[in-house]
Design a protein around this motif. Structure first.
Motif, PDB file in Angstrom:
ATOM      1  N   ASP A  41      12.107  -8.432  -4.338  1.00  0.00           N
ATOM      2  CA  ASP A  41      12.763  -8.072  -3.083  1.00  0.00           C
ATOM      3  C   ASP A  41      13.226  -6.618  -3.061  1.00  0.00           C
ATOM      4  O   ASP A  41      13.599  -6.089  -2.015  1.00  0.00           O
ATOM      5  CB  ASP A  41      13.949  -9.004  -2.812  1.00  0.00           C
ATOM      6  N   ARG A  42      13.210  -5.954  -4.228  1.00  0.00           N
ATOM      7  CA  ARG A  42      13.658  -4.564  -4.298  1.00  0.00           C
ATOM      8  C   ARG A  42      12.527  -3.558  -4.470  1.00  0.00           C
ATOM      9  O   ARG A  42      12.660  -2.389  -4.127  1.00  0.00           O
ATOM     10  CB  ARG A  42      14.647  -4.404  -5.462  1.00  0.00           C
ATOM     11  N   PRO A  99       0.828  -1.213   0.000  1.00  0.00           N
ATOM     12  CA  PRO A  99       0.000   0.000   0.000  1.00  0.00           C
ATOM     13  C   PRO A  99       0.862   1.263   0.000  1.00  0.00           C
ATOM     14  O   PRO A  99       1.878   1.341   0.684  1.00  0.00           O
ATOM     15  CB  PRO A  99      -0.808  -0.116   1.294  1.00  0.00           C
ATOM     16  N   LEU A 100       0.439   2.248  -0.788  1.00  0.00           N
ATOM     17  CA  LEU A 100       1.139   3.526  -0.853  1.00  0.00           C
ATOM     18  C   LEU A 100       0.395   4.619  -0.112  1.00  0.00           C
ATOM     19  O   LEU A 100       0.967   5.346   0.679  1.00  0.00           O
ATOM     20  CB  LEU A 100       1.347   3.945  -2.313  1.00  0.00           C
ATOM     21  N   ALA A 102       8.515   1.373  -3.442  1.00  0.00           N
ATOM     22  CA  ALA A 102       7.214   1.724  -2.860  1.00  0.00           C
ATOM     23  C   ALA A 102       7.366   2.738  -1.733  1.00  0.00           C
ATOM     24  O   ALA A 102       6.547   3.651  -1.589  1.00  0.00           O
ATOM     25  CB  ALA A 102       6.518   0.467  -2.350  1.00  0.00           C
ATOM     26  N   GLU A 103       8.407   2.602  -0.919  1.00  0.00           N
ATOM     27  CA  GLU A 103       8.616   3.535   0.184  1.00  0.00           C
ATOM     28  C   GLU A 103       8.840   4.956  -0.322  1.00  0.00           C
ATOM     29  O   GLU A 103       8.383   5.924   0.296  1.00  0.00           O
ATOM     30  CB  GLU A 103       9.798   3.083   1.051  1.00  0.00           C
ATOM     31  N   GLU A 104       9.528   5.087  -1.438  1.00  0.00           N
ATOM     32  CA  GLU A 104       9.750   6.415  -2.016  1.00  0.00           C
ATOM     33  C   GLU A 104       8.430   7.032  -2.475  1.00  0.00           C
ATOM     34  O   GLU A 104       8.155   8.214  -2.235  1.00  0.00           O
ATOM     35  CB  GLU A 104      10.722   6.324  -3.197  1.00  0.00           C
ATOM     36  N   PHE A 105       7.593   6.231  -3.139  1.00  0.00           N
ATOM     37  CA  PHE A 105       6.289   6.724  -3.584  1.00  0.00           C
ATOM     38  C   PHE A 105       5.397   7.070  -2.387  1.00  0.00           C
ATOM     39  O   PHE A 105       4.673   8.063  -2.404  1.00  0.00           O
ATOM     40  CB  PHE A 105       5.591   5.671  -4.453  1.00  0.00           C
ATOM     41  N   LYS A 106       5.469   6.237  -1.374  1.00  0.00           N
ATOM     42  CA  LYS A 106       4.648   6.445  -0.178  1.00  0.00           C
ATOM     43  C   LYS A 106       5.007   7.761   0.511  1.00  0.00           C
ATOM     44  O   LYS A 106       4.120   8.518   0.936  1.00  0.00           O
ATOM     45  CB  LYS A 106       4.853   5.267   0.774  1.00  0.00           C
ATOM     46  N   THR A 107       6.292   8.043   0.627  1.00  0.00           N
ATOM     47  CA  THR A 107       6.735   9.286   1.270  1.00  0.00           C
ATOM     48  C   THR A 107       6.281  10.507   0.473  1.00  0.00           C
ATOM     49  O   THR A 107       5.804  11.501   1.035  1.00  0.00           O
ATOM     50  CB  THR A 107       8.260   9.289   1.402  1.00  0.00           C
TER      51      THR A 107
END
Length: 305
Positions: A283-284, A160-161, A289-294
């Protein structure tokens, strides 16, 4: 002999364009060369895959099956190439990202700059498509990962983003534009809601809102973009419904734009980064996703002036 990867690419190109000439242009090869390769493939397999006609090229039943299998083979080859080019460890090499047109232009500009700084060897190739096309191209290997609504993608992993509300926009002299605060579903009763055309998840969500509120989806206009829907709403053609990323981005850009949030659980959607179970990038991709989420959090937590 067996069909070559190039022949399979040519066959898929014919399936997607319906014409030998257009398929040759897509494959960056001459039409006679492409035709000869397809004929050679048919000879090797002992069957006709493509029916040639004055009005185009049509797949035979066996041709359709061959295209399905060719897409799987080509997808696996692309997966292998992506894995080897990335060195099997960090975010590097080319990643083909599909994204909803209601998300991409409002999320990606900021995050791509940050990605270039943190992962200089990463090459993000972005394609905006409708929900149904993202699903098809994720599983046939044309895309490595997609930003979309997870309920529309089967046999896939996701992270989830963000979750966003839906907002409305109406003509300046419309009562909905002259009031402040959240909009209730009852406020939309009897109104014509403007939305995108077939193939977009947003369309289905707005249909659900229309059914619950006593509104109706306009049968007179289907937009090709959120900007087009906004323009029609401002001219009095109906009430536009936007997701938060668009509403907040445009309201900050245009102080005269009046948008109001719909206060109802139906008027929400969750956006995720989605990839195939078998993806060698699995695995990458959570790092991506973390970049998009932030980036999404920064936009959604901001206030509309």
């Amino acid at each position: 002999m067996r069909p070559t990867l190039r022949q399979m690419q040519y066959l898929v190109a014919i399936a997607e364009t319906g014409k030998f000439g257009d398929a040759a242009k897509r494959a960056n090869v001459s039409q006679p060369s492409l035709s000869a390769q397809i004929a050679d493939m048919e000879t090797q397999l002992g069957t006709i895959l493509v029916e040639r006609g004055r009005h185009g090229a049509f797949l035979t039943p066996l041709g359709e099956e061959a295209v399905k299998r060719a897409r799987r083979v080509l997808r696996d080859v692309e997966d292998m190439k992506a894995f080897l080019q990335s060195g099997g460890a960090s975010l590097a090499g080319r990643v083909r990202l599909g994204v909803l047109p209601t998300v991409g232009p409002y999320l990606l500009p900021a995050v791509t700059r940050q990605l270039h700084v943190e992962y200089p060897d990463l090459r993000l190739s972005v394609r905006e498509e409708r929900t149904i096309d993202l699903e098809a191209h994720l599983h046939d290997g044309q895309l490595d990962t997609v930003i979309s609504s997870v309920e529309d993608h089967s046999d896939a992993d996701h992270m989830p983003l963000f979750e966003e509300s839906l907002w409305i926009c109406a003509a300046p002299d419309d009562p909905l534009a002259q009031s402040a605060g959240d909009v209730r579903l009852t406020d939309l009763s009897g109104r014509a809601l403007l939305t995108l055309g077939y193939g977009h998840r947003l369309n289905l969500t707005i249909q659900s809102i229309a059914e619950a509120s006593g509104a109706h989806v306009s049968a007179e206009y289907e937009g090709t973009s959120l900007d087009a829907i906004r323009q029609m709403a401002e001219m009095g053609a109906g009430v536009a419904v936007f997701p938060s990323l668009y509403a907040m981005t445009e309201a900050r850009r245009d102080p005269d734009l009046v948008v109001r949030r719909i206060d109802d659980p139906l008027a929400r959607r969750e956006i995720s980064l989605i990839w195939r179970h078998t993806s060698p990038l699995a695995d990458r991709l959570p790092r991506l996703a973390e970049e998009f989420k932030t980036a999404a959090s920064t936009i959604l937590l901001g206030r509309i002036n």
